[in-house]
Design an enzyme around this catalytic site. Structure first.
Site, PDB file in Angstrom:
ATOM      1  N   ASP A  46     -69.745 -31.715   9.103  1.00 57.57           N
ATOM      2  CA  ASP A  46     -70.014 -31.590   7.667  1.00 57.57           C
ATOM      3  C   ASP A  46     -70.452 -32.949   7.122  1.00 57.57           C
ATOM      4  O   ASP A  46     -70.055 -33.985   7.650  1.00 57.57           O
ATOM      5  CB  ASP A  46     -68.746 -31.185   6.915  1.00 57.57           C
ATOM      6  CG  ASP A  46     -68.381 -29.721   7.111  1.00 57.57           C
ATOM      7  OD1 ASP A  46     -69.186 -28.958   7.663  1.00 57.57           O
ATOM      8  OD2 ASP A  46     -67.266 -29.341   6.689  1.00 57.57           O
ATOM      9  N   ARG A  92     -77.699 -27.857   9.029  1.00 58.98           N
ATOM     10  CA  ARG A  92     -77.352 -27.056   7.845  1.00 58.98           C
ATOM     11  C   ARG A  92     -77.880 -27.818   6.623  1.00 58.98           C
ATOM     12  O   ARG A  92     -77.624 -29.008   6.467  1.00 58.98           O
ATOM     13  CB  ARG A  92     -75.836 -26.914   7.750  1.00 58.98           C
ATOM     14  CG  ARG A  92     -75.394 -26.188   6.477  1.00 58.98           C
ATOM     15  CD  ARG A  92     -73.910 -26.360   6.230  1.00 58.98           C
ATOM     16  NE  ARG A  92     -73.102 -25.911   7.341  1.00 58.98           N
ATOM     17  CZ  ARG A  92     -71.887 -26.393   7.594  1.00 58.98           C
ATOM     18  NH1 ARG A  92     -71.357 -27.335   6.845  1.00 58.98           N
ATOM     19  NH2 ARG A  92     -71.187 -25.941   8.615  1.00 58.98           N
ATOM     20  N   GLY A 146     -75.375 -30.202  -1.886  1.00 60.44           N
ATOM     21  CA  GLY A 146     -74.468 -31.367  -1.938  1.00 60.44           C
ATOM     22  C   GLY A 146     -73.338 -31.117  -2.916  1.00 60.44           C
ATOM     23  O   GLY A 146     -73.566 -30.620  -4.009  1.00 60.44           O
TER      24      GLY A 146
HETATM   25  P1  FDA Z   1     -75.439 -23.373  -6.928  1.00 60.96           P
HETATM   26  O1  FDA Z   1     -74.016 -23.839  -7.089  1.00 60.96           O
HETATM   27  O2  FDA Z   1     -76.528 -24.290  -7.335  1.00 60.96           O
HETATM   28  O3  FDA Z   1     -75.568 -21.993  -7.654  1.00 60.96           O
HETATM   29  C1  FDA Z   1     -76.836 -21.400  -7.782  1.00 60.96           C
HETATM   30  C2  FDA Z   1     -76.675 -19.909  -8.053  1.00 60.96           C
HETATM   31  O4  FDA Z   1     -75.989 -19.269  -6.992  1.00 60.96           O
HETATM   32  C3  FDA Z   1     -75.854 -19.590  -9.270  1.00 60.96           C
HETATM   33  O5  FDA Z   1     -76.581 -19.769 -10.440  1.00 60.96           O
HETATM   34  C4  FDA Z   1     -75.517 -18.142  -8.977  1.00 60.96           C
HETATM   35  O6  FDA Z   1     -76.613 -17.328  -9.229  1.00 60.96           O
HETATM   36  C5  FDA Z   1     -75.274 -18.170  -7.497  1.00 60.96           C
HETATM   37  N1  FDA Z   1     -73.830 -18.344  -7.249  1.00 60.96           N
HETATM   38  C6  FDA Z   1     -73.201 -19.481  -6.907  1.00 60.96           C
HETATM   39  N2  FDA Z   1     -71.877 -19.256  -6.751  1.00 60.96           N
HETATM   40  C7  FDA Z   1     -71.669 -17.968  -7.031  1.00 60.96           C
HETATM   41  C8  FDA Z   1     -70.532 -17.130  -7.082  1.00 60.96           C
HETATM   42  N3  FDA Z   1     -69.305 -17.600  -6.827  1.00 60.96           N
HETATM   43  N4  FDA Z   1     -70.703 -15.838  -7.387  1.00 60.96           N
HETATM   44  C9  FDA Z   1     -71.928 -15.353  -7.682  1.00 60.96           C
HETATM   45  N5  FDA Z   1     -73.036 -16.100  -7.669  1.00 60.96           N
HETATM   46  C10 FDA Z   1     -72.923 -17.384  -7.358  1.00 60.96           C
HETATM   47  N6  FDA Z   1     -71.764 -29.612   0.697  1.00 60.96           N
HETATM   48  C11 FDA Z   1     -71.681 -30.864   1.191  1.00 60.96           C
HETATM   49  O7  FDA Z   1     -71.817 -31.828   0.443  1.00 60.96           O
HETATM   50  N7  FDA Z   1     -71.457 -31.055   2.535  1.00 60.96           N
HETATM   51  C12 FDA Z   1     -71.334 -30.021   3.408  1.00 60.96           C
HETATM   52  O8  FDA Z   1     -71.138 -30.247   4.599  1.00 60.96           O
HETATM   53  C13 FDA Z   1     -71.412 -28.699   2.885  1.00 60.96           C
HETATM   54  N8  FDA Z   1     -71.282 -27.605   3.701  1.00 60.96           N
HETATM   55  C14 FDA Z   1     -71.492 -26.336   3.181  1.00 60.96           C
HETATM   56  C15 FDA Z   1     -71.462 -25.233   4.029  1.00 60.96           C
HETATM   57  C16 FDA Z   1     -71.761 -23.979   3.530  1.00 60.96           C
HETATM   58  C17 FDA Z   1     -71.761 -22.786   4.450  1.00 60.96           C
HETATM   59  C18 FDA Z   1     -72.112 -23.818   2.141  1.00 60.96           C
HETATM   60  C19 FDA Z   1     -72.490 -22.481   1.590  1.00 60.96           C
HETATM   61  C20 FDA Z   1     -72.097 -24.907   1.313  1.00 60.96           C
HETATM   62  C21 FDA Z   1     -71.766 -26.162   1.809  1.00 60.96           C
HETATM   63  N9  FDA Z   1     -71.730 -27.274   0.968  1.00 60.96           N
HETATM   64  C22 FDA Z   1     -71.633 -28.526   1.506  1.00 60.96           C
HETATM   65  C23 FDA Z   1     -71.693 -27.074  -0.506  1.00 60.96           C
HETATM   66  C24 FDA Z   1     -73.067 -27.195  -1.129  1.00 60.96           C
HETATM   67  O9  FDA Z   1     -73.492 -28.539  -1.076  1.00 60.96           O
HETATM   68  C25 FDA Z   1     -73.036 -26.744  -2.589  1.00 60.96           C
HETATM   69  O10 FDA Z   1     -72.177 -27.570  -3.319  1.00 60.96           O
HETATM   70  C26 FDA Z   1     -72.618 -25.313  -2.791  1.00 60.96           C
HETATM   71  O11 FDA Z   1     -73.098 -24.459  -1.793  1.00 60.96           O
HETATM   72  C27 FDA Z   1     -73.124 -24.805  -4.162  1.00 60.96           C
HETATM   73  O12 FDA Z   1     -74.519 -24.781  -4.209  1.00 60.96           O
HETATM   74  P2  FDA Z   1     -75.369 -23.425  -4.010  1.00 60.96           P
HETATM   75  O13 FDA Z   1     -76.624 -23.788  -3.323  1.00 60.96           O
HETATM   76  O14 FDA Z   1     -74.538 -22.425  -3.316  1.00 60.96           O
HETATM   77  O15 FDA Z   1     -75.712 -22.872  -5.432  1.00 60.96           O
END
Ligand code: FDA
Length: 305
Positions: free
Chosen positions: A132, A182, A186
């Site tokens: 990670d 991956r 962030g």
């Molecule tokens: P974001 O938070 O920008 O949300 C965009 C949209 O997604 C929302 O507007 C909504 O539509 C939808 N959404 C989001 N959450 C929802 C919910 N609970 N229910 C319904 N809709 C929802 N970070 C890091 O710094 N180091 C790492 O190693 C990792 N590893 C990692 C692994 C995996 C498998 C994931 C999925 C994520 C990570 N992350 C991470 C976290 C990542 O950096 C990030 O903070 C989160 O995934 C949130 O960003 P998103 O791209 O998911 O969408």
């Protein structure tokens, strides 16, 4: 208001006093929605259920920022135990880990020794390991160690974060290793000197690095709950005839479970990041920071009991 809550939860995620308190009182306060239990047995049961639905997994033993050798060795043993359980129970699961738990902040010798032990176990049981990515201060060192270990072990990947300015250069530089990466937005609180402060730029940069990595011919895990990123990836692979076995989607345990199953039904590989362990507090607070709307959900859960 949302920005303020985000800051508040990120502050809590780093607070040692609250972390100690949380460890003591166990998996309460609704964290069970995001964490698969405190033991490897709980986690294995959760993985089985996900596997039965066609979802694959990456398992994570929760914990970060370890500052003594003994604890780093304990965390290493916990990872090895998890790898054995995955192998022996033939679970369809990889392993994710944070190098601060393996001694990254203590010494280079310790973290390398612990990482090699884990990678040996991964090789023996055929379990892929993902490092990670943590905060910016540790990014350069994490990538240096990744490059070193990648020369020794094939079954190793890591993570790049689209909010960092440096990531576009990192992804090109890593291309010689043909890595399984991956790609995420962030999750840590970073200064505008090193990371895009505006969400729109972070989103654009995620699209950009997804495209670079896929078109470079590398295996790409698009880890996002954001429909825009998922749709973008689907269209991109279609346009460039990229086969389904060159990429996968990843989401966190307990977040958008219906969407996860929908993607499986559409024929995509969908990997769920399953965290377990008693050190769940920092992880839980970061999930709340990402989506303060979850607080309402969790409060409802607490008061329903
Ligand atoms: P974001 O938070 O920008 O949300 C965009 C949209 O997604 C929302 O507007 C909504 O539509 C939808 N959404 C989001 N959450 C929802 C919910 N609970 N229910 C319904 N809709 C929802 N970070 C890091 O710094 N180091 C790492 O190693 C990792 N590893 C990692 C692994 C995996 C498998 C994931 C999925 C994520 C990570 N992350 C991470 C976290 C990542 O950096 C990030 O903070 C989160 O995934 C949130 O960003 P998103 O791209 O998911 O969408």
């Amino acid at each position: 208001m949302e920005k303020l809550m985000r800051k508040f939860f990120l502050f809590l995620s780093n607070n040692k006093f609250f972390t100690r308190l949380a460890k003591k009182y166990g998996l309460r306060c609704g964290a069970g929605r995001f964490v698969a239990g405190e033991t490897i047995e709980d986690a294995a049961a959760a993985i089985k259920k996900l596997n039965e639905k066609g979802l694959v997994v990456t398992l994570d033993h929760l914990g970060e920022f370890v500052d003594n050798e003994e604890e780093a060795r304990e965390r290493t043993e916990e990872c090895i135990k998890a790898i054995k359980v995955i192998g022996e129970q033939q679970l369809d699961s990889q392993l994710s880990l944070k190098m601060t738990s393996m001694g990254l902040d203590i010494s280079d010798e310790l973290v390398m020794e612990n990482m090699r032990k884990i990678l040996e176990a991964g090789k023996k049981h055929n379990v892929f390991i993902t490092i990670d990515m943590e905060d910016y201060a540790r990014c350069g060192k994490t990538l240096d160690i990744f490059k070193q270990l990648k020369k020794e072990y094939d079954g190793l990947g890591t993570v790049l974060q689209s909010y960092l300015y440096r990531t576009v250069d990192d992804i090109q530089e890593l291309n010689v290793y043909k890595p399984n990466l991956r790609l995420v937005k962030g999750a840590y609180k970073e200064s505008p000197e090193v990371a895009y402060p505006n969400k729109a730029d972070v989103d654009e940069n995620l699209k950009k690095i997804i495209k670079i990595h896929l078109l470079n011919g590398n295996y790409t895990a698009v880890a996002s709950h954001d429909d825009h990123m998922i749709e973008y990836t689907k269209e991109l692979v279609k346009e460039h005839n990229i086969p389904n076995d060159q990429f996968e989607f990843q989401m966190l345990y307990g977040i958008r479970a219906e969407k996860q199953e929908e993607l499986v039904k559409e024929g995509y590989k969908m990997r769920v990041y399953v965290p377990y362990g008693n050190d769940w507090y920092g992880y839980f607070m970061r999930r709340l920071a990402e989506r303060p709307a979850n607080v309402a959900f969790i409060l409802k859960g607490i008061f329903k009991k």
